[in-house]
Scaffold this active site. Structure first.
Site: not given
Ligand SMILES: *Cc1c(COP(=O)(O)O)cnc(C)c1O
Length: 410
Positions: A227, A269, A307, A337-338
């Site tokens: 995160g 990560p 994204r 095409c949207e």
């Molecule tokens: C997607 C995910 C991550 C990676 O998250 P990031 O925000 O890209 O660092 C880590 N652990 C699990 C279990 C995930 O599903």
């Protein structure tokens, strides 16, 4: 991508030359940036026995997996096929954590057979797992600490109505299942989502895991997930990894003392390691003036970079062909095409048809979420490694679109 003598380059490799040589749309990754992020993370947590498990879903190309392995990374996988890719890339089974959500016991059995570390995300599977393996296969338990991280609910996983993990309020149920089946719990895990802004959220989650650890005697590691937030535009608040490193390492050491043993500290990560390494190069097909705005239409769309449309994500865009021109305001759109907007009201150096536009932060959740929508080919990928461009995925061709389709007599 840096600018030098009026040209954009990655490790000295000219970006326009890349577009020329490999064609567009093209994903370009800078290995040096991935290395720098990996080193920054390991340095921040060097006070603990830290293991970095790269979240392979963010950018799954096998050459990227091999690259991260060469830097000392291990792997986090969310599907059995990611596990297989990781093994093919040379990771040892015990270096791979398999963290699926909502899969059947059958897929978990396949992962057990590959010898990887299993992370269980619900009580039903924990019971089935215990029934099948008792204490013969070690397991990690994914706990939902119910802390809310980040602004976008689609990528937050720790809140109360999230489908991820086992609620910390169900811990006594977990303990009863573990005792009844004699399950060998070696790790506790949390992953609260992809937008953690301050260390305090992480530390609160950590305290919840430390508290839960009292009920498990055999722990070898605590996995704090990920995160970590990176900057998508100037002025974005990002996770202060160094501050988090200091605080979390200190709290972890205290915890290990109380627990009575030195445990490993794991992280998974994705975005932090690869987001900023990536650039997505597209070519301008059309510049279209309407009464309301000037549209720049590029030779790509949400099929290649979803994204912006899916998460309202901001990807900075710049004109590689005209780095120093007068700026004008444009809305950059795709050819799907949207409604397919990459960037609204962006100030870019004057754009002409044929110009190469680059999107930043195109390493994580970019190619790995690409599709063939509108029967378009998925782009090629190039890795700049030791100052040289390496093609790491061919652009698709018509045969790739039709390969698995079956024409019946009609
Ligand atoms: C997607 C995910 C991550 C990676 O998250 P990031 O925000 O890209 O660092 C880590 N652990 C699990 C279990 C995930 O599903």
């Amino acid at each position: 991508m840096e600018i030098q003598d009026g040209r954009f380059h990655v490790q000295g490799v000219d970006a326009l030359a890349l577009a020329e040589q490999f064609g567009t749309p093209l994903y370009v990754y800078d290995a040096d940036k991935i290395k720098a992020q990996f080193d920054r993370l390991t340095a921040a947590f060097s006070g603990a026995n830290v293991r970095i498990k790269y979240a392979s879903k963010s950018l799954t190309n096998i050459s990227i997996l091999k690259l991260l392995k060469s830097y000392g990374s291990e792997l986090d996988c969310v599907s059995i096929n990611e596990v297989r890719l990781g093994l093919k890339a040379g990771f040892k089974p015990q270096e791979i954590l398999y963290t699926p959500n909502g899969v059947s016991l059958d897929e978990i059995k396949e992962a057990v057979n590959e010898g990887v570390v299993i992370n269980v995300d619900n009580i039903s599977i924990l019971e089935q797992f215990g029934n099948e393996y008792h204490n013969s296969v070690p397991v990690c338990i994914r706990i939902n600490p119910h802390i809310m991280a980040g602004g976008n609910k689609k990528i937050s996983t720790g809140h109360a109505d999230s489908k991820f993990g086992i609620s910390v309020y169900q811990l006594s149920h977990v303990v009863r299942v573990v005792k009844t089946y004699n399950i060998n719990v070696v790790g506790l895990h949390m992953h609260t989502g992809s937008d953690i802004l301050d260390a305090e959220v992480f530390l609160r989650g950590a305290e919840i895991l430390y508290d839960a650890a009292k009920d498990f005697d055999n722990l070898e590691f605590v996995d704090f997930g990920s995160g970590f937030k990176v900057a998508y535009k100037e002025g974005d608040i990002t996770t202060d990894i160094e501050e988090l490193g200091k605080k979390l390492t200190a709290s972890f050491k205290d915890f290990c003392k109380r627990y009575g043993r030195e445990l490993e500290m794991w992280f998974e990560p994705g975005k932090f390691l690869v987001s900023e390494s990536g650039y997505f190069l597209t070519k301008t097909n059309v510049v279209k003036t309407t009464p309301a705005t000037v549209f720049v239409g590029v030779n790509s769309g949400l099929n290649h970079l979803i994204r912006p449309m899916m998460y309202d994500a901001y990807h900075e865009i710049f004109n590689v062909s005209n780095p120093t021109g007068t700026t004008r305001v444009y809305t950059v759109v795709g050819y799907i095409c949207e409604t397919d907007t990459f960037g609204l009201d962006r100030k870019l150096s004057e754009v002409n048809e044929g110009d190469i536009l680059a999107f930043k932060n195109a390493g994580a959740y970019a190619f790995s979420m690409a599709s063939n929508y509108n029967s378009r080919f998925r782009p090629a990928e190039v890795l700049i490694y030791k100052g040289e461009p390496h093609l790491i995925r061919q652009r698709e061709e018509f045969d790739d679109l039709i390969r698995n389709q079956i024409e019946i007599e009609i």
